[in-house]
Design an enzyme around this catalytic site. Structure first.
Site, mmCIF file in Angstrom:
data_model
loop_
_atom_site.group_PDB
_atom_site.id
_atom_site.type_symbol
_atom_site.label_atom_id
_atom_site.label_comp_id
_atom_site.label_asym_id
_atom_site.label_seq_id
_atom_site.Cartn_x
_atom_site.Cartn_y
_atom_site.Cartn_z
ATOM 1 N N HIS A 138 0.811 -1.216 0.000
ATOM 2 C CA HIS A 138 0.000 0.000 0.000
ATOM 3 C C HIS A 138 0.847 1.270 0.000
ATOM 4 O O HIS A 138 1.783 1.392 0.783
ATOM 5 C CB HIS A 138 -0.903 0.011 1.239
ATOM 6 C CG HIS A 138 -2.124 0.823 1.054
ATOM 7 N ND1 HIS A 138 -2.139 2.195 1.203
ATOM 8 C CD2 HIS A 138 -3.381 0.481 0.727
ATOM 9 C CE1 HIS A 138 -3.354 2.646 0.975
ATOM 10 N NE2 HIS A 138 -4.124 1.632 0.689
ATOM 11 N N VAL A 168 5.465 1.155 6.754
ATOM 12 C CA VAL A 168 6.500 0.209 6.317
ATOM 13 C C VAL A 168 6.777 0.362 4.822
ATOM 14 O O VAL A 168 7.938 0.406 4.398
ATOM 15 C CB VAL A 168 6.110 -1.242 6.675
ATOM 16 C CG1 VAL A 168 7.133 -2.236 6.128
ATOM 17 C CG2 VAL A 168 5.970 -1.404 8.181
ATOM 18 N N CYS A 169 5.746 0.472 4.024
ATOM 19 C CA CYS A 169 5.931 0.625 2.575
ATOM 20 C C CYS A 169 6.677 1.913 2.245
ATOM 21 O O CYS A 169 7.523 1.930 1.349
ATOM 22 C CB CYS A 169 4.586 0.588 1.849
ATOM 23 S SG CYS A 169 3.765 -1.011 1.937
ATOM 24 N N THR A 170 6.383 2.971 2.966
ATOM 25 C CA THR A 170 7.070 4.238 2.718
ATOM 26 C C THR A 170 8.556 4.103 3.013
ATOM 27 O O THR A 170 9.396 4.506 2.204
ATOM 28 C CB THR A 170 6.446 5.370 3.549
ATOM 29 O OG1 THR A 170 5.066 5.514 3.165
ATOM 30 C CG2 THR A 170 7.173 6.686 3.331
ATOM 31 N N MET A 215 10.139 1.836 0.165
ATOM 32 C CA MET A 215 10.271 2.492 -1.135
ATOM 33 C C MET A 215 11.275 3.646 -1.076
ATOM 34 O O MET A 215 12.021 3.865 -2.028
ATOM 35 C CB MET A 215 8.910 2.972 -1.635
ATOM 36 C CG MET A 215 7.940 1.848 -1.982
ATOM 37 S SD MET A 215 8.589 0.713 -3.230
ATOM 38 C CE MET A 215 8.737 -0.781 -2.270
#
Length: 160
Positions: free
Chosen positions: A48, A53-55, A58
């Site tokens: 997402h 965590v994804c931020t 990435m």
């Protein structure tokens, strides 16, 4: 969950809409895996846009983009959100790699990384210049990701 592709498997070709932030503009277009043949591609599936965590994941990959480029590789990040959300995510975090929109989760399914309730498992596939999976990691829970150092080491080892 479908069975994830393994090293040696031919990566399924796909076309997804995506966009890339260059620091000023989010430029959109279609990304076809077969058009990248001849170069290694790092496919990073993430659940997402804008989650904590994804931020961090990435941003780590984007900040290390030159290391991937030095190894001759492209990095494409794939999640189920649409281009509008991707553009906002890229702008707010200065993400420089293409963010691809797999809104129907068809590519995630083809790579075997969909899961009920989770949507997409945090996963990374290193695709060789020949279009075959050279290395992969599929997280069971998805709160941790493969660090840049691990990916570049695997890329160096598998591109020979």
């Amino acid at each position: 969950m479908a069975h994830a592709l393994e090293p040696g498997d031919v990566a399924p070709d796909f076309v997804l809409p995506g966009g890339r932030w260059d620091g000023e503009t989010f430029t959109t277009g279609n990304y076809r895996l077969s058009e990248a043949h001849g170069r290694p591609v790092v496919l990073a599936f993430y659940p997402h846009d804008n989650s904590a965590v994804c931020t961090r994941q990435m941003c780590s990959y984007s900040n290390g983009l030159q290391q991937f480029t030095d190894l001759g590789a492209d990095v494409w990040a794939i999640s189920p959100q649409g281009l509008r959300t991707h553009a906002e995510f890229a702008r707010s975090n200065n993400l420089r790699m293409p963010l691809l929109a797999d809104t129907g989760r068809t590519v995630a399914h083809a790579f075997g990384v969909t899961a009920p309730g989770v949507g997409i498992r945090r996963s990374v596939f290193l695709i060789g210049p020949d279009g075959r999976v050279r290395w992969q990691h599929v997280a069971l829970v998805g709160l941790r990701w493969q660090p840049l150092e691990k990916l570049t080491a695997e890329l160096s080892r598998t591109r020979a």
